[in-house]
Design an enzyme around this catalytic site. Structure first.
Site, PDB file in Angstrom:
ATOM      1  N   HIS A  97       0.846  -1.196   0.000  1.00 22.74           N
ATOM      2  CA  HIS A  97       0.000   0.000   0.000  1.00 22.74           C
ATOM      3  C   HIS A  97       0.881   1.245   0.000  1.00 22.74           C
ATOM      4  O   HIS A  97       1.961   1.257   0.602  1.00 22.74           O
ATOM      5  CB  HIS A  97      -0.924  -0.009   1.223  1.00 22.74           C
ATOM      6  CG  HIS A  97      -1.979   1.052   1.144  1.00 22.74           C
ATOM      7  ND1 HIS A  97      -1.721   2.361   1.449  1.00 22.74           N
ATOM      8  CD2 HIS A  97      -3.282   0.997   0.770  1.00 22.74           C
ATOM      9  CE1 HIS A  97      -2.829   3.076   1.261  1.00 22.74           C
ATOM     10  NE2 HIS A  97      -3.783   2.271   0.854  1.00 22.74           N
ATOM     11  N   GLU A 113      -4.315   1.871  -6.922  1.00 23.21           N
ATOM     12  CA  GLU A 113      -4.752   2.949  -6.041  1.00 23.21           C
ATOM     13  C   GLU A 113      -3.866   4.177  -6.272  1.00 23.21           C
ATOM     14  O   GLU A 113      -2.795   4.295  -5.649  1.00 23.21           O
ATOM     15  CB  GLU A 113      -4.635   2.523  -4.574  1.00 23.21           C
ATOM     16  CG  GLU A 113      -5.444   1.304  -4.206  1.00 23.21           C
ATOM     17  CD  GLU A 113      -5.752   1.275  -2.711  1.00 23.21           C
ATOM     18  OE1 GLU A 113      -6.929   1.270  -2.365  1.00 23.21           O
ATOM     19  OE2 GLU A 113      -4.812   1.300  -1.913  1.00 23.21           O
TER      20      GLU A 113
HETATM   21  P1  13P Z   1     -10.046   5.633   0.860  1.00 24.96           P
HETATM   22  O1  13P Z   1     -11.173   4.822   0.232  1.00 24.96           O
HETATM   23  O2  13P Z   1     -10.385   6.082   2.242  1.00 24.96           O
HETATM   24  O3  13P Z   1      -9.598   6.734  -0.037  1.00 24.96           O
HETATM   25  O4  13P Z   1      -8.817   4.624   1.034  1.00 24.96           O
HETATM   26  C1  13P Z   1      -8.459   3.799  -0.025  1.00 24.96           C
HETATM   27  C2  13P Z   1      -7.421   2.858   0.413  1.00 24.96           C
HETATM   28  O5  13P Z   1      -6.278   3.211   0.632  1.00 24.96           O
HETATM   29  C3  13P Z   1      -7.805   1.451   0.603  1.00 24.96           C
HETATM   30  O6  13P Z   1      -6.732   0.729   1.068  1.00 24.96           O
END
Ligand code: 13P
Length: 247
Positions: free
Chosen positions: A96, A166
């Site tokens: 992450h 992400e």
């Molecule tokens: P948010 O949905 O709060 O932006 O976070 C996304 C995330 O990092 C999921 O691991």
């Protein structure tokens, strides 16, 4: 199959975890929503409790937010993949952006963790994503595909691998919600390179009940990885309903 899950990040207590798991278990009593694979990634302290409440037959898969590549040893503060499995995890979130930024996670450590996760029969949830300046410069596809290539280097069977794209500019408080056109090039590239080899390719970053359907309509998106909008169980259940309708 659409994979829809949430990481609680470093939030909650055993009491709130128990409440969430109890209500989620009751809502999914009849099984997983059609066409959807739910998963929850609590803090490691709450994993065994959530596992116990949901039960071994639950349609909800559980995960940890990080695990070490070694099976055991002098690695103070870490947990291993076998320990995560012992506490009820079937998934290991790896790489992450918060871990890459604040905890010295690199493409190399991510690669070792993906390999360790697969070696123990769990599913790696490999997180990748570019910073805002790379997005602005049009470098998203190159950045993300390089991260995925590095993370999966030397790994032949990707059948249990999940990828979560992400973009860093979309994550968390202050993150910007992505529109379909912001992410379609990355998904086209990931789908072309990995779509038929991995289990699923998820999108994450400010996903909510208002944008989930639009995101799931982007070609190549086969799941959602959600933070804030799923930290209340009713919000998560609504996202599962939206995904079922899209599945
Ligand atoms: P948010 O949905 O709060 O932006 O976070 C996304 C995330 O990092 C999921 O691991």
């Amino acid at each position: 199959m659409l994979w829809v899950g949430t990481s609680w990040k470093m939030n909650g207590t055993l009491a709130s975890a128990r409440d969430y798991a109890t209500r989620l278990g009751a809502a999914l009593d009849a099984g997983a929503p059609a066409g959807v694979q739910p998963f929850i990634i609590p803090p490691a302290t709450a994993l065994a409790t959530v596992h116990q409440i949901l039960g071994a037959d639950s349609p909800v898969l559980l995960g940890v937010q990080n695990a070490h590549w070694a099976d055991a040893g002098a690695w103070t503060g870490e947990i291993s993949v076998p320990q995560a499995a012992d506490a009820g995890a079937q998934l290991v979130e790896i790489g992450h952006s918060e871990r890459r930024e604040f905890f010295a996670e690199t493409d190399q450590t991510v690669n070792r963790k993906v390999a360790a996760t697969l070696r123990h029969g769990l599913r790696p949830l490999l997180c990748v994503g570019e910073p805002a300046e790379v997005f602005a410069a049009g470098g998203s596809v190159a950045h993300v595909t390089a991260q995925v290539d590095a993370a999966l280097q030397g790994i032949d069977d990707l059948g249990r691998v999940l990828i979560a794209y992400e973009p860093i500019w979309a994550i968390g408080e202050g993150g910007r919600e992505a529109r379909g056109e912001d992410i379609e090039a990355v998904f086209a590239a990931l789908d072309a390179g990995y779509g038929d080899r991995v289990e699923a390719i998820l999108y994450g970053g400010s996903v909510n009940q208002g944008n989930a359907a639009e995101t799931l309509a982007v070609p190549g998106v086969t799941g959602l990885f959600v933070g804030r909008a799923a930290w209340q169980v009713d919000g998560y259940l609504e996202l599962l309903r939206i995904a079922t309708a899209a599945a």
